[in-house]
Scaffold this motif. Structure first.
Motif, PDB file in Angstrom:
ATOM      1  N   GLY A 104      -2.039   1.535  -8.953  1.00 51.21           N
ATOM      2  CA  GLY A 104      -2.510   2.367 -10.049  1.00 51.21           C
ATOM      3  C   GLY A 104      -3.068   1.589 -11.219  1.00 51.21           C
ATOM      4  N   LYS A 105      -3.183   0.245 -11.087  1.00 54.83           N
ATOM      5  CA  LYS A 105      -3.670  -0.572 -12.197  1.00 54.83           C
ATOM      6  C   LYS A 105      -4.654  -1.626 -11.704  1.00 54.83           C
ATOM      7  CE  LYS A 105       0.556  -0.084 -14.947  1.00 54.83           C
ATOM      8  NZ  LYS A 105       1.648  -0.817 -15.651  1.00 54.83           N
ATOM      9  N   SER A 121      -6.134  -2.577  -7.477  1.00 51.54           N
ATOM     10  CA  SER A 121      -4.745  -2.123  -7.365  1.00 51.54           C
ATOM     11  C   SER A 121      -4.069  -2.680  -6.117  1.00 51.54           C
ATOM     12  CB  SER A 121      -4.704  -0.592  -7.326  1.00 51.54           C
ATOM     13  OG  SER A 121      -5.302  -0.042  -8.483  1.00 51.54           O
ATOM     14  N   GLY A 122      -2.803  -3.040  -6.263  1.00 42.34           N
ATOM     15  CA  GLY A 122      -2.033  -3.543  -5.138  1.00 42.34           C
ATOM     16  C   GLY A 122      -2.532  -4.870  -4.609  1.00 42.34           C
ATOM     17  N   ARG A 245      -2.757   3.339  -3.360  1.00 43.33           N
ATOM     18  CA  ARG A 245      -2.779   2.179  -4.250  1.00 43.33           C
ATOM     19  C   ARG A 245      -3.377   2.530  -5.608  1.00 43.33           C
ATOM     20  NH1 ARG A 245      -3.452  -0.900   0.654  1.00 43.33           N
ATOM     21  NH2 ARG A 245      -5.631  -0.292   0.781  1.00 43.33           N
ATOM     22  N   GLN A 246      -4.479   3.266  -5.593  1.00 43.49           N
ATOM     23  CA  GLN A 246      -5.167   3.578  -6.846  1.00 43.49           C
ATOM     24  C   GLN A 246      -4.362   4.505  -7.748  1.00 43.49           C
ATOM     25  OE1 GLN A 246      -7.978   2.167  -7.915  1.00 43.49           O
ATOM     26  NE2 GLN A 246      -8.151   0.952  -6.039  1.00 43.49           N
ATOM     27  N   PRO A 267     -13.056   9.726  -6.717  1.00 47.54           N
ATOM     28  CA  PRO A 267     -12.736   9.279  -8.085  1.00 47.54           C
ATOM     29  C   PRO A 267     -11.387   8.555  -8.103  1.00 47.54           C
ATOM     30  CG  PRO A 267     -12.338  11.622  -7.879  1.00 47.54           C
ATOM     31  CD  PRO A 267     -12.994  11.200  -6.595  1.00 47.54           C
ATOM     32  N   ALA A 268     -11.278   7.513  -8.935  1.00 50.39           N
ATOM     33  CA  ALA A 268     -10.023   6.772  -9.049  1.00 50.39           C
ATOM     34  C   ALA A 268      -9.215   7.207 -10.264  1.00 50.39           C
ATOM     35  CB  ALA A 268     -10.312   5.276  -9.130  1.00 50.39           C
TER      36      ALA A 268
END
Length: 299
Positions: A104-105, A121-122, A245-246, A267-268
């Motif tokens: 998420g980052k 992410s991840g 992951r996102q 979209p993320a």
């Protein structure tokens, strides 16, 4: 006091007859007389005051330096501080560095030569600062975008393959058994098993399950840098892994259709829209069972 005065006058022969009679009658007179007789033969030279002063000034003064207790503690504290700085410096320079991007980052950072890296992410990267300019080598797990400063050979090692460049912009993705590399500027050399591929601006290559796919990319940088997840002929399980992951969520899939491939963008930063696109494409129904868990069932 009177006794002391009489003694002083007697030693200087200044006593009157009455005072002398009184002093001689004292019990200590005999003792004083013996002392006077013993010291009468001693002679004292004249005191040369100038010579004594010169002698004192010519002698090197020895000063005993006293260090207060608080200063000793200050010295110890300073020594410990310097030692701590040395250890910190060694840790930063010699110990391998690790940069990570949680689910998420994204994480952006610069390498010692000012090369720029953005981790998706991840993902995580390991590298050493020591002698970096002569050995620009790092290890990547996941996906990252690189904008490499010109210099010596720059290597990105993954568990699936290696990418080598001199100065360029490119994206590397190594997830499970899939290895993707996209070149956005300059040239990159990709090594996968015994295969070597040279990519130039706008070219990409994918290796998955022994297959190699090359294609053209019309973009200035990876879509995920602009909060979009781009897929090209992706199976649904790999697609959902990236969504997990996102968005830092868990997705449970209950469907028999795991063969259909997806090409497009999600979209993320808008989970509801992403879930709607997936549901429509694969004829599924998305259910939120908690804030971080989604279940896809067949309609």
């Amino acid at each position: 006091m009177k006794k002391n005065r009489l003694l002083a006058k007697w030693l200087n022969d200044d006593l009157s007859p009455d005072e002398l009679a009184e002093f001689e009658a004292s019990p200590d007179f005999e003792k004083y007389q013996k002392i006077k007789n013993y010291t009468a033969h001693l002679e004292t030279g004249d005191l040369d005051e100038n010579a004594m002063l010169s002698n004192i000034l010519s002698q090197k003064k020895t000063v005993t330096k006293v260090v207060p207790l608080y200063k000793k503690w200050a010295f110890k504290a300073a020594a410990i501080f310097v030692l701590a700085l040395g250890i910190t410096f060694a840790m930063k320079v010699f110990v391998p560095q690790t940069e990570t991007a949680d689910f998420g980052k994204k994480t952006a950072f610069s390498l010692p030569d000012n090369s720029e890296v953005v981790l998706n992410s991840g993902s995580e990267i390991h590298y050493k600062k020591w002698n970096w300019d002569k050995n620009r080598h790092l290890e990547l797990k996941g996906e990252a975008y690189f904008k490499v400063a010109k210099g010596r050979k720059f290597e990105v090692q993954t568990n699936l393959g290696k990418v080598t460049v001199l100065g360029t912009q490119f994206n590397v993705k190594a997830r499970k058994n899939r290895f993707d590399v996209v070149c956005y500027e300059g040239r990159v050399k990709v090594n996968y098993n015994n295969i070597q591929v040279l990519l130039t601006h706008g070219q990409s290559v994918r290796f998955e399950n022994g297959k190699q796919i090359q294609r053209t990319v019309n973009a200035l940088q990876p879509e995920w840098m602009n909060d979009q997840i781009c897929f090209y002929k992706e199976n649904i399980r790999s697609l959902l892994d990236e969504v997990e992951r996102q968005y830092n969520i868990k997705i449970e899939l209950n469907t028999k259709d795991t063969i259909s491939l997806f090409t497009g963008k999600l979209p993320a930063k808008n989970l509801n829209t992403a879930l709607q696109i997936i549901s429509t494409t694969y004829h599924l129904e998305a259910k939120k069972v908690s804030d971080n868990k989604i279940i896809f069932d067949e309609k």
